[in-house]
Scaffold this motif. Structure first.
Motif, PDB file in Angstrom:
ATOM      1  N   LYS A 102       0.833  -1.193   0.000  1.00  0.00           N
ATOM      2  CA  LYS A 102       0.000   0.000   0.000  1.00  0.00           C
ATOM      3  C   LYS A 102       0.871   1.248   0.000  1.00  0.00           C
ATOM      4  O   LYS A 102       2.080   1.178   0.211  1.00  0.00           O
ATOM      5  N   GLU A 103       0.251   2.378  -0.203  1.00  0.00           N
ATOM      6  CA  GLU A 103       0.984   3.640  -0.221  1.00  0.00           C
ATOM      7  C   GLU A 103       1.258   4.129   1.207  1.00  0.00           C
ATOM      8  O   GLU A 103       0.552   3.772   2.147  1.00  0.00           O
ATOM      9  N   ARG A 104       2.281   4.940   1.307  1.00  0.00           N
ATOM     10  CA  ARG A 104       2.610   5.535   2.594  1.00  0.00           C
ATOM     11  C   ARG A 104       1.514   6.523   2.996  1.00  0.00           C
ATOM     12  O   ARG A 104       1.007   7.274   2.160  1.00  0.00           O
ATOM     13  N   GLU A 105       1.165   6.542   4.284  1.00  0.00           N
ATOM     14  CA  GLU A 105       0.098   7.412   4.760  1.00  0.00           C
ATOM     15  C   GLU A 105       0.513   8.124   6.039  1.00  0.00           C
ATOM     16  O   GLU A 105       1.287   7.591   6.836  1.00  0.00           O
ATOM     17  N   LEU A 106      -0.045   9.306   6.216  1.00  0.00           N
ATOM     18  CA  LEU A 106       0.237  10.083   7.413  1.00  0.00           C
ATOM     19  C   LEU A 106      -0.481   9.473   8.608  1.00  0.00           C
ATOM     20  O   LEU A 106      -1.676   9.190   8.542  1.00  0.00           O
ATOM     21  N   VAL A 107       0.237   9.306   9.707  1.00  0.00           N
ATOM     22  CA  VAL A 107      -0.352   8.792  10.939  1.00  0.00           C
ATOM     23  C   VAL A 107      -0.632   9.930  11.911  1.00  0.00           C
ATOM     24  O   VAL A 107      -1.735  10.055  12.441  1.00  0.00           O
ATOM     25  N   ALA A 108       0.381  10.752  12.152  1.00  0.00           N
ATOM     26  CA  ALA A 108       0.242  11.840  13.117  1.00  0.00           C
ATOM     27  C   ALA A 108       1.303  12.882  12.845  1.00  0.00           C
ATOM     28  O   ALA A 108       2.397  12.554  12.358  1.00  0.00           O
ATOM     29  N   SER A 109       0.981  14.123  13.154  1.00  0.00           N
ATOM     30  CA  SER A 109       1.942  15.204  12.995  1.00  0.00           C
ATOM     31  C   SER A 109       1.945  16.081  14.236  1.00  0.00           C
ATOM     32  O   SER A 109       0.954  16.145  14.976  1.00  0.00           O
ATOM     33  N   LEU A 110       3.070  16.743  14.432  1.00  0.00           N
ATOM     34  CA  LEU A 110       3.248  17.602  15.598  1.00  0.00           C
ATOM     35  C   LEU A 110       4.118  18.765  15.162  1.00  0.00           C
ATOM     36  O   LEU A 110       5.272  18.585  14.791  1.00  0.00           O
ATOM     37  N   THR A 155      -0.657   8.651  20.373  1.00  0.00           N
ATOM     38  CA  THR A 155      -0.294   9.979  20.842  1.00  0.00           C
ATOM     39  C   THR A 155       1.110  10.330  20.354  1.00  0.00           C
ATOM     40  O   THR A 155       2.061   9.576  20.614  1.00  0.00           O
ATOM     41  N   ILE A 156       1.213  11.440  19.653  1.00  0.00           N
ATOM     42  CA  ILE A 156       2.508  11.926  19.196  1.00  0.00           C
ATOM     43  C   ILE A 156       3.012  12.972  20.177  1.00  0.00           C
ATOM     44  O   ILE A 156       2.239  13.781  20.702  1.00  0.00           O
ATOM     45  N   SER A 157       4.306  12.940  20.435  1.00  0.00           N
ATOM     46  CA  SER A 157       4.893  13.904  21.351  1.00  0.00           C
ATOM     47  C   SER A 157       6.351  14.113  20.978  1.00  0.00           C
ATOM     48  O   SER A 157       6.903  13.376  20.152  1.00  0.00           O
ATOM     49  N   ARG A 158       6.964  15.096  21.600  1.00  0.00           N
ATOM     50  CA  ARG A 158       8.366  15.383  21.322  1.00  0.00           C
ATOM     51  C   ARG A 158       9.050  15.873  22.580  1.00  0.00           C
ATOM     52  O   ARG A 158       8.430  16.496  23.436  1.00  0.00           O
ATOM     53  N   ASP A 159      10.342  15.600  22.657  1.00  0.00           N
ATOM     54  CA  ASP A 159      11.188  16.115  23.721  1.00  0.00           C
ATOM     55  C   ASP A 159      12.323  16.859  23.033  1.00  0.00           C
ATOM     56  O   ASP A 159      13.286  16.236  22.554  1.00  0.00           O
ATOM     57  N   ASN A 160      12.208  18.165  22.962  1.00  0.00           N
ATOM     58  CA  ASN A 160      13.204  18.936  22.227  1.00  0.00           C
ATOM     59  C   ASN A 160      14.580  18.885  22.894  1.00  0.00           C
ATOM     60  O   ASN A 160      15.604  18.995  22.214  1.00  0.00           O
ATOM     61  N   MET A 207       1.568   4.148  20.936  1.00  0.00           N
ATOM     62  CA  MET A 207       0.502   3.438  20.239  1.00  0.00           C
ATOM     63  C   MET A 207      -0.139   2.450  21.196  1.00  0.00           C
ATOM     64  O   MET A 207       0.508   1.508  21.660  1.00  0.00           O
ATOM     65  N   ASN A 208      -1.404   2.685  21.496  1.00  0.00           N
ATOM     66  CA  ASN A 208      -2.160   1.824  22.406  1.00  0.00           C
ATOM     67  C   ASN A 208      -3.291   1.133  21.661  1.00  0.00           C
ATOM     68  O   ASN A 208      -3.700   1.584  20.583  1.00  0.00           O
ATOM     69  N   ASN A 209      -3.794   0.077  22.244  1.00  0.00           N
ATOM     70  CA  ASN A 209      -4.904  -0.670  21.653  1.00  0.00           C
ATOM     71  C   ASN A 209      -4.632  -0.958  20.174  1.00  0.00           C
ATOM     72  O   ASN A 209      -5.469  -0.694  19.304  1.00  0.00           O
TER      73      ASN A 209
END
Length: 112
Positions: free
Chosen positions: A42-50, A67-72, A81-83
Motif C-alpha cells: 500500500k501507499e505511505r500514509e500520514l499517521v500523526a503530525s506535531l 499519541t505523538i509527542s516530542r522532547d526537544n 501506540m495503544n490498543n
C-alpha cells in the motif's frame, strides 16, 4: 542529517508500543515532525503530525489510540501506540514534513 527510528516490534492486538525517532544534524525544535506508515503493498500514509508549536493532528484511524509527542531537549519524537489493531501493521517512518529528511523505518506487526 539523520532521523533514527526505533521501538517497533511484534505485539498482539490490544497491546502497546512506543516508537522513538532521534534526530541529529538539525535544530530539532524548530521543525514540524510527523510519523507516516506504509503497510505492505500500500501507499505511505500520514499517521500523526506535531508542529514546532505543538499542534497535533491524527489520522482518523488512530485518533484516541495513538499519541505523538516530542522532547526537544533530547531531539526525540515519540509515537505512543495503544490498543493496537492488526490493520496498524506497517513500517513506520518519522519525517520532518516539507523537507527531504526521513528516518529508515521501523516495523510494527500486530497479530490478531
Amino acid at each position: 542529517v539523520q532521523l533514527q527510528a526505533s521501538g517497533g516490534g511484534s505485539v498482539q492486538a490490544g497491546g502497546s508500543l512506543r516508537l522513538s525517532c532521534v534526530a541529529s544534524g538539525i535544530i530539532f525544535s524548530i521543525y514540524d515532525m510527523a510519523w507516516y506508515r506504509q503497510p505492505a503493498w500500500k501507499e505511505r500514509e500520514l499517521v500523526a503530525s506535531l508542529t514546532a508549536s505543538r499542534i497535533t493532528d491524527y489520522a482518523d484511524s488512530v485518533k484516541g489510540r495513538f499519541t505523538i509527542s516530542r522532547d526537544n531537549a533530547k531531539n526525540t519524537l515519540y509515537l505512543q501506540m495503544n490498543n493496537l489493531k492488526p490493520e496498524d501493521t506497517a513500517v513506520y517512518y518519522c519525517t520532518a514534513p516539507r523537507t527531504r529528511y526521513w528516518g529508515q523505518g521501523t516495523q510494527v506487526t500486530v497479530s490478531s
